[in-house]
Design a protein around this motif. Structure first.
Motif, PDB file in Angstrom:
ATOM      1  N   ALA A 103      12.768 -35.905 -14.789  1.00 32.23           N
ATOM      2  CA  ALA A 103      14.058 -36.185 -15.399  1.00 32.23           C
ATOM      3  C   ALA A 103      14.947 -34.964 -15.190  1.00 32.23           C
ATOM      4  O   ALA A 103      14.500 -33.905 -14.693  1.00 32.23           O
ATOM      5  CB  ALA A 103      13.920 -36.500 -16.884  1.00 32.23           C
ATOM      6  N   ILE A 144      13.694 -31.943 -19.557  1.00 34.53           N
ATOM      7  CA  ILE A 144      12.367 -32.210 -20.114  1.00 34.53           C
ATOM      8  C   ILE A 144      12.034 -31.082 -21.079  1.00 34.53           C
ATOM      9  O   ILE A 144      12.223 -29.888 -20.771  1.00 34.53           O
ATOM     10  CB  ILE A 144      11.274 -32.310 -19.031  1.00 34.53           C
ATOM     11  CG1 ILE A 144      11.540 -33.483 -18.097  1.00 34.53           C
ATOM     12  CG2 ILE A 144       9.895 -32.433 -19.668  1.00 34.53           C
ATOM     13  CD1 ILE A 144      10.520 -33.626 -16.987  1.00 34.53           C
ATOM     14  N   ALA A 166      11.744 -36.533 -22.306  1.00 31.06           N
ATOM     15  CA  ALA A 166      12.563 -36.491 -21.095  1.00 31.06           C
ATOM     16  C   ALA A 166      13.797 -37.353 -21.291  1.00 31.06           C
ATOM     17  O   ALA A 166      13.744 -38.424 -21.921  1.00 31.06           O
ATOM     18  CB  ALA A 166      11.757 -36.990 -19.893  1.00 31.06           C
ATOM     19  N   PRO A 206      15.042 -40.385 -16.885  1.00 22.91           N
ATOM     20  CA  PRO A 206      13.595 -40.174 -16.768  1.00 22.91           C
ATOM     21  C   PRO A 206      12.908 -41.263 -15.935  1.00 22.91           C
ATOM     22  O   PRO A 206      13.319 -42.428 -15.927  1.00 22.91           O
ATOM     23  CB  PRO A 206      13.109 -40.215 -18.216  1.00 22.91           C
ATOM     24  CG  PRO A 206      14.319 -39.937 -19.034  1.00 22.91           C
ATOM     25  CD  PRO A 206      15.474 -40.517 -18.279  1.00 22.91           C
TER      26      PRO A 206
END
Length: 822
Positions: A52, A55, A66, A80
């Motif tokens: 992502a 995170i 995420a 994500p």
């Protein structure tokens, strides 16, 4: 790119290392035992990958969160993505525990086999199941699908099934009155078993119906089975079983068995009839790589003659076919040896007169061209012309039965076996080729030996009042031989004419003359006697009932003459590649055929006492502008005929002044045109409405004449002329057939197939088809506007096999008392 490994105290409870990385920066919170990853971040653990834009990974709880981030346009990017075992989940935010292997996911979008699953809130369990609230289920891969099932609750079991609560269908944002209290959708690789939804409708003679409903069952990874049935409200019904199988690099095929009972009218009426039919289709192909020595194939098409006469539920090709054939073949090869063995089972039936011709078995042993003298010549010795003497040998054994459909039933098999005819035939040829600079000579000697186990016998019985003949078939072996010999001379003559210009460089004329002598002695086995009516003299051969016929009757010595010509031209290639100035550095030429083939053949029998010349055959073939194919075949007879149409020893010129009499002429012409864009895939288009805007003049677009299209036209003229009673009778057949299709608006294809019989002044079987590619749906409309099969069919369905029963289909005949719209 920054990369780190979580180890030591922070990763004591995990089985393996946790690797994480980020493109922009990594920030550590030691008090909270949390690491923050910024920019193209990812976390790897075993087979799990979480990526992502942002995170946060907590070492204490072994948990990751995420989510995406706003870009300069105000849109959220870097959303994500969770991947495990090749399965990917996309979402707006993901919270996942590496310790418990559970996660909480918002705004999920993931693919499950052919299905796409959308959900507002989902929980992923340790066993891989995903439980969701407020979701969509569809087979459309667009972020905003064209259609979907709106569900309140849903459970996805990987590689097993998808279970939903109450669901209803929506097209875009429009709900439709199609709802289910719950749903079970297969989610297995390779397919799963299930119910096949039938097509409903009405037929004037058979009543209301349900067609092709049944059950589908996979049989492992290499085969499947489909059982379907038809039922009509007036008592008719049908069953069909279809099996398909495939083993990679070994074999593949399919078997279909069908049975139907059609009732016409009601049992209380005198015109009532019951028609029972069956049909078997089997196709089997063996991959050539499966075996170097054995080949097996099967093509079986056998059943009752009236099976496809149903005007409603049969295809056009099956309905128009009046012959069906079958061939089951096994061939054995000996590597490095010049011989093969083939065993076949053959069948041919005519649905008009309901006759069956069955050959079981048909065995062929073939020895290909071998050079026996060369094989026996000592190594190192000088080669002689006779070393090229070649031998071919073929042995056939056939067991044939000719019968009719009403005699084919199990109880009658012993009687049919007694009616079968069989025999052996050996055919040998001794050939060679002698060549020099000017011509080639091909002498040959052929021998045929027929072996029969039954013979025909005729006996004349005379009484005081009458004389009659008794004909018997007696079991007696015989092998009547037959032989012939001949020699053929072949040469080639070339003529070339050159031109000075750059457009046409040269024309080449090639002439291939052939002349052959053949001799066949009188191999007759005919017996003369008073076998005719009232003791009249007639002849017969004991072997005329044999499956290979009787030996040839009468001595023949023929001079065979042939002449083949073709004309080619060398012209400048206007499409040759050019340099940067637009001019070709050198002139490039190409060959084109002006006359592809022009042949004439005849023969002169030296041993006949009259009417020596055979009819003259003429054939020609060319392609005008490399587009229009033209074929001509014609037969002419130089002799005149008597009042009964029999050839006499007088030339046609001495009778009518013409050089020859025409017996038969056929002219065929055809072309197949297509646009440059035909067969090309449409360009990628992200705007759903752009296709309409690009193609609809009513929306401001110009008329587009470069749409993909194809047009095939074939014309045929056939004339046969019979002579009788001093006059001639012509039989003409003349027709034009055309077919083609055009792609309009990029995803619409209109196809047609028709023709016109010029002699009968009527159209041949005609059909029109419209296909519309609706991305995840497809629409088909087919209509047969004229003829006895006048009907229409339309169907709209989901493309994906997961929801292939989500369709609407109608097929009906129309015309007479039927209405197209009802």
């Amino acid at each position: 790119m920054l990369m780190c490994v979580a180890s030591g105290l922070h990763a004591q409870k995990l089985e393996e290392e946790v690797r994480y990385q980020a493109r922009d920066s990594i920030r550590y919170d030691l008090d909270g035992q949390t690491v923050y990853l910024f920019g193209a971040a990812s976390v790897h653990y075993q087979d799990i990958q979480l990526s992502a834009d942002r995170i946060a990974f907590n070492f204490k709880n072994e948990e990751a969160q995420a989510f995406g981030a706003l870009d300069s346009t105000g849109k959220i990017g870097g959303k994500p993505s969770f991947t495990q075992g090749g399965h990917t989940i996309d979402a707006d935010s993901i919270r996942y525990s590496f310790r418990t292997k559970q996660g909480l996911i918002r705004e999920v979008r993931t693919q499950e086999q052919e299905a796409w699953v959308h959900a507002s809130l989902s929980k992923r369990l340790a066993n891989g199941e995903v439980h969701s609230l407020g979701g969509k289920l569809t087979t459309c891969d667009r972020p905003n699908p064209h259609y979907h099932f709106q569900v309140g609750r849903m459970m996805v079991i990987p590689d097993d099934k998808i279970i939903t609560g109450p669901a209803y269908l929506k097209v875009r944002k429009v709900p439709l009155p199609l709802a289910v209290p719950f749903g079970f959708f297969p989610n297995k690789k390779g397919g799963s078993s299930g119910v096949l939804i039938p097509v409903w409708g009405v037929n004037q003679s058979l009543g209301y119906y349900l067609l092709n409903g049944g059950w589908y069952q996979p049989l492992g990874d290499r085969a499947d089975l489909q059982l379907t049935g038809d039922i009509y409200s007036r008592g008719s019904w049908a069953l069909k079983g279809t099996a398909r199988y495939r083993s990679r690099y070994r074999y593949n095929g399919g078997l279909q068995v069908s049975h139907s009972t059609l009732l016409n009218s009601d049992p209380e009426f005198p015109d009532f009839s019951r028609q029972r039919n069956f049909f078997i289709n089997w196709n089997h192909t063996v991959d050539p790589r499966a075996s170097l020595t054995d080949r097996f194939s099967a093509s079986v098409n056998v059943g009752t003659s009236r099976n496809y006469t149903n005007n409603f539920n049969s295809s056009v090709s099956d309905y128009l076919s009046n012959t069906f054939q079958s061939n089951i073949a096994w061939t054995h090869l000996w590597p490095g040896k010049p011989y093969t063995l083939s065993v076949n089972a053959l069948h041919r039936q005519n649905t008009i007169n309901r006759t069956f011709d069955i050959t079981l078995p048909a065995i062929t042993f073939n020895v290909q061209r071998i050079l026996p003298i060369q094989m026996l010549r000592p190594a190192g010795s000088a080669s002689r012309w006779y070393d090229q003497l070649a031998v071919n040998w073929t042995t056939n054994f056939d067991n044939r039965l000719s019968t009719t459909e009403e005699h084919l039933y199990v109880e009658n098999v012993p009687a049919l076996a007694g009616q079968a005819r069989n025999g052996l035939r050996h055919t040998a040829a001794l050939t060679t080729t002698l060549k020099n600079r000017f011509f080639s000579v091909n002498p040959e000697f052929r021998f045929t030996d027929r072996m029969y186990f039954d013979q025909l016998r005729k006996r004349v019985i005379s009484t005081v009042d009458t004389t009659y003949t008794i004909t018997d078939t007696i079991p007696k072996f015989a092998a009547p031989p037959e032989y012939s010999m001949g020699v053929t001379f072949t040469s080639k003559l070339y003529g070339m004419y050159s031109f000075r210009g750059n457009g046409l460089k040269a024309i080449r004329h090639t002439i291939t003359p052939t002349a052959g002598l053949s001799y066949r002695p009188d191999n007759s086995t005919r017996i003369e006697g008073p076998f005719g009516v009232n003791g009249a003299l007639s002849t017969y051969s004991p072997y005329q009932i044999g499956i290979y016929g009787e030996p040839s009757v009468g001595e023949s010595g023929s001079l065979n003459l042939g002449l083949i010509q073709n004309v080619e031209a060398k012209v400048r290639d206007r499409k040759a590649p050019a340099d940067s100035t637009g001019r070709s550095e050198e002139i490039v030429y190409k060959k084109i055929k002006l006359i592809d083939f022009l042949g004439i053949n005849t023969s002169y029998d030296l041993l006949k006492d009259s009417v020596h010349w055979s009819p003259i055959s003429i054939a020609a073939r060319t392609a005008l502008f490399n587009t229009i194919n033209i074929n001509l075949n014609s037969t002419w007879d130089p002799y005149a005929v008597d009042g009964l149409g029999q050839r006499i020893d007088r030339s046609e010129r001495s009778v009518s002044g013409a050089l020859a009499r025409m017996l038969y002429t056929n002219v065929a012409a055809g072309f197949d045109l297509k646009s440059k864009r035909y067969g090309q895939a449409p360009k990628a288009n992200t705007n759903d409405h752009e296709v309409v805007q690009d193609s609809d003049p009513g929306k401001g677009a110009r008329v587009n004449f470069s749409l993909p299209w194809r047009l095939g036209v074939n014309y045929s003229y056939d004339l046969s002329r019979a002579y009788f009673g001093g006059s001639s009778t012509d039989t003409e057949r003349q027709s034009v057939l055309f077919n083609g299709d055009v792609t309009v608006m990029k995803y619409w294809k209109l196809g047609w197939s028709s023709g016109y019989d010029i002699v009968a002044k009527e159209f041949t079987p005609t059909s029109l088809n419209l296909y519309w590619d609706l991305h995840c749906w497809e629409f088909n409309f087919n209509i047969i506007p004229i003829g006895v099969r006048k009907s229409f069919m339309f169907r709209i369905n989901v493309k994906a096999s997961l929801l292939r029963d989500l369709k609407f289909e109608q097929r009906r005949p129309y015309g007479n008392q039927n209405n197209l719209l009802y």
